[in-house]
Design a protein around this motif. Structure first.
Motif, short mmCIF file in Angstrom:
data_model
loop_
_atom_site.label_atom_id
_atom_site.label_comp_id
_atom_site.label_asym_id
_atom_site.label_seq_id
_atom_site.Cartn_x
_atom_site.Cartn_y
_atom_site.Cartn_z
N THR A 115 45.19 -17.73 -24.36
CA THR A 115 46.13 -18.54 -23.58
C THR A 115 46.77 -17.70 -22.48
OG1 THR A 115 46.77 -19.10 -25.83
CG2 THR A 115 47.74 -20.42 -24.07
N LYS A 119 46.70 -18.27 -18.49
CA LYS A 119 47.96 -18.40 -17.76
C LYS A 119 48.01 -17.44 -16.57
CE LYS A 119 52.21 -18.10 -19.63
NZ LYS A 119 53.08 -17.87 -20.81
N ASP A 122 45.75 -18.51 -13.85
CA ASP A 122 46.36 -19.63 -13.17
C ASP A 122 47.43 -19.15 -12.18
OD1 ASP A 122 46.54 -22.37 -12.77
OD2 ASP A 122 48.34 -22.49 -14.03
N SER A 123 48.27 -18.22 -12.64
CA SER A 123 49.35 -17.75 -11.77
C SER A 123 48.82 -16.97 -10.58
CB SER A 123 50.33 -16.89 -12.57
OG SER A 123 49.70 -15.71 -12.99
#
Lengths: 357, 228
Positions: A115, A119, A122-123
């Motif tokens: 995860t 994340k 994505d950032s």
């Protein structure tokens, strides 16, 4: 408590001094901008901190441990430090393989980080990239992968070597945003080497101007507004640097004799000094005006440069001064080369620093 | 001329009809050469890493010796292994002479320099920065070595395939150590040599076609691997 303490560090490479007597203390959670021209030793210093190079002399303490001592296991220190190289490279394999590398070598359960990895991707604007072949990415994407690869290991100290050099504005913005967040939210201690002054100023709590040795270290405001050396002044783009002899007249007033004119300052330095006045701190008028400014000279416009934004005016008052003014004031004053003008600046606008001559 | 064409068609027939002798010899050849390549890789790749990852005096000379041994005459290896494993030799009590085991030993020795040499070239092809990247990301020295070997895996595989090519096509070791015993140590190359002398050309041609096909397949795989 200092996370990093560098004492008298010198590096001689092929008979040449590339780093000279570096002293640096960095508190936990601080972002330090290591700023200097190309070839000033930024990369070498970062490599030495990451134990990829050895110093010729001097000591480095990381979290109180002397990492230059022979009994220290390099790997244990490196696992607490993350470095993003200027020219990032990738391991063969997918983006995901690359990012999990640091976890794998630390023997961590990679699945529990899934995860976190998503994340992070994505950032960095790389959502959906995990299965891509890492070697097919663009320079900007590779740089962001390199950052993600280091960040997933949650280093105590993050070393960034020109993190946005040669990147497109969009990639630069994403990386800068992430660096700012890291510092704010995770309180990661960061050293960022850059030749980009604006970036250094924007992202750092402290900046150090490096050119083989550290010329000045302080908050960006201190360094940019009050450069302590001629090199710093020139490097940070301070104009109107003048050499002169200072004599103290009153507790808070010094007279500096330049070649042809004398100027007042509130500095306490005496003897041979450099004085600098920021172009935006100088006002220009067609007639003598009554003001509190102690420094007032009559001269002629010598040159006019239109930079698109501010107008840069060169004025000769015995010494040449560069003055910035807005287009509107410039048009209102109807200035041309040769126009007679009055030039004024406050004694407090004169930044004085020692001359090493 | 018509004799040759005749023999060629008979050879094709031998292959297509899956002649038991042809199949048996081919399978044995594959078994011996694959085994020797496997053992050679097991020894050569760690040795190549040792040479590549360590700095020592005379490294260049070691490389020169290895490269010279690429063209080690097969009969010389045959002689050496013969002396080693013959009844009066130091390994005589293992009774390896004229056995497939002896042939595997001989071919392993023959192939090792090739695999070492090309493995080192492969490892050299990995950028120096990869080493620093691995170290910087917290890898131990051993993890760094395995990372670099992983980066060079296709080059290493190429070195192994090259070794296999040398093993399967050689005749010196197979003949001198194997003794060309029918149904036991007879392989493609030794059979071809014997059968041609006996005038049994069609079997030789059939085996020749098979050997060439294996070489072709190996090369195709090698090309695929090198493209990665």
């Amino acid at each position: 408590m200092h996370l990093l303490e560098i004492q008298n560090l010198t590096k001689i490479y092929e008979g040449k001094k590339v780093l000279d007597d570096i002293d640096l203390h960095l508190k936990k959670g601080t972002t330090l901008g290591l700023i200097g021209p190309t070839g000033c030793g930024k990369t070498t210093l970062l490599r030495i901190i990451d134990l990829l190079d050895l110093p010729s002399s001097g000591k480095i303490f990381f979290d109180g441990i002397d990492i230059t001592a022979s009994n220290v296991k390099d790997m244990d220190i490196r696992r607490r430090i993350g470095m993003v190289f200027q020219k990032p490279i990738v391991f063969k394999g997918t983006v995901y393989d690359n990012i999990r590398y640091g976890l794998k070598v630390r023997g961590k359960n990679e699945d529990s980080y899934e995860t976190e990895i998503f994340k992070l991707l994505d950032s960095l604007g790389l959502a959906g990239y995990e299965e891509r072949d890492a070697s097919t990415l663009s320079g900007g994407e590779t740089q962001r992968i390199a950052l993600a690869r280091v960040l997933i290991t949650e280093p105590d100290l993050l070393l960034l070597d020109e993190p946005t050099a040669n990147l497109d504005p969009l990639s630069t913005e994403k990386i800068e945003k992430l660096i700012a967040e890291l510092s704010k939210k995770k309180h990661t201690t960061i050293i960022m080497a850059t030749h980009n002054l604006i970036q250094g100023q924007k992202l750092s709590d402290q900046i150090a101007i490096l050119n083989k040795k550290i010329f000045q270290m302080g908050t960006p405001e201190e360094v940019f507004l009050k450069p302590a050396h001629k090199f710093v002044a020139e490097f940070v783009g301070v104009r109107n640097v003048k050499k002169g002899t200072a004599t103290q007249l009153e507790p808070d007033l010094t007279l500096i004799k330049l070649r042809k004119i004398n100027i007042y300052s509130i500095s306490h330095l005496e003897g041979l000094v450099y004085a600098s006045i920021r172009p935006e701190d100088i006002t220009l008028s067609k007639m003598k005006v009554i003001s509190s400014a102690l420094n007032e000279f009559k001269g002629n416009v010598k040159g006019i440069v239109d930079n698109g934004g501010l107008i840069e005016i060169e004025v000769d008052v015995g010494e040449d001064f560069t003055v910035h003014m807005t287009r509107k004031s410039f048009l209102d004053m109807e200035l041309t080369v040769g126009s007679e003008v009055w030039l004024q600046f406050k004694a407090s606008a004169v930044n004085v620093f020692e001359c090493e001559c | 001329m018509s004799e040759i064409i005749n023999a060629f068609f008979q050879a094709i027939n031998l292959i297509v009809s899956l002649d038991p002798e042809v199949i048996e010899i081919t399978l044995r050849t594959m078994f011996i050469s694959l085994s020797s390549t496997f053992f050679a890789a097991l020894i050569a790749i760690p040795l190549a890493s040792l040479i590549h990852f360590n700095k020592f005096r005379g490294k260049r000379s070691v490389m020169n010796v290895i490269q010279t041994l690429y063209s080690l005459p097969t009969v010389l290896v045959g002689l050496l292994v013969f002396l080693l494993i013959s009844k009066s030799g130091p390994l005589g009590n293992l009774s390896l002479l004229f056995t497939p085991g002896g042939m595997i030993l001989g071919q392993t020795i023959l192939v090792i320099p090739t695999v070492i040499g090309f493995s080192i070239i492969g490892l050299r092809g990995v950028k120096e920065e990869i080493k620093e990247l691995a170290l910087s990301l917290g890898a131990s020295n051993l993890q760094t070595v395995t990372t670099i070997m992983g980066e060079a895996k296709y080059a290493l595989l190429g070195a192994i395939i090259l070794g296999f090519g040398r093993a399967i096509s050689e005749v010196g070791v197979a003949l001198m150590i194997g003794g060309n015993i029918r149904g036991y140590t007879r392989v493609i190359t030794t059979t071809m040599s014997l059968e041609t002398q006996k005038g049994n050309v069609e079997l030789s041609i059939a085996l020749g076609i098979i050997l060439l096909s294996i070489a072709l397949i190996v090369n195709l795989i090698l090309n695929q691997v090198q493209e990665r």
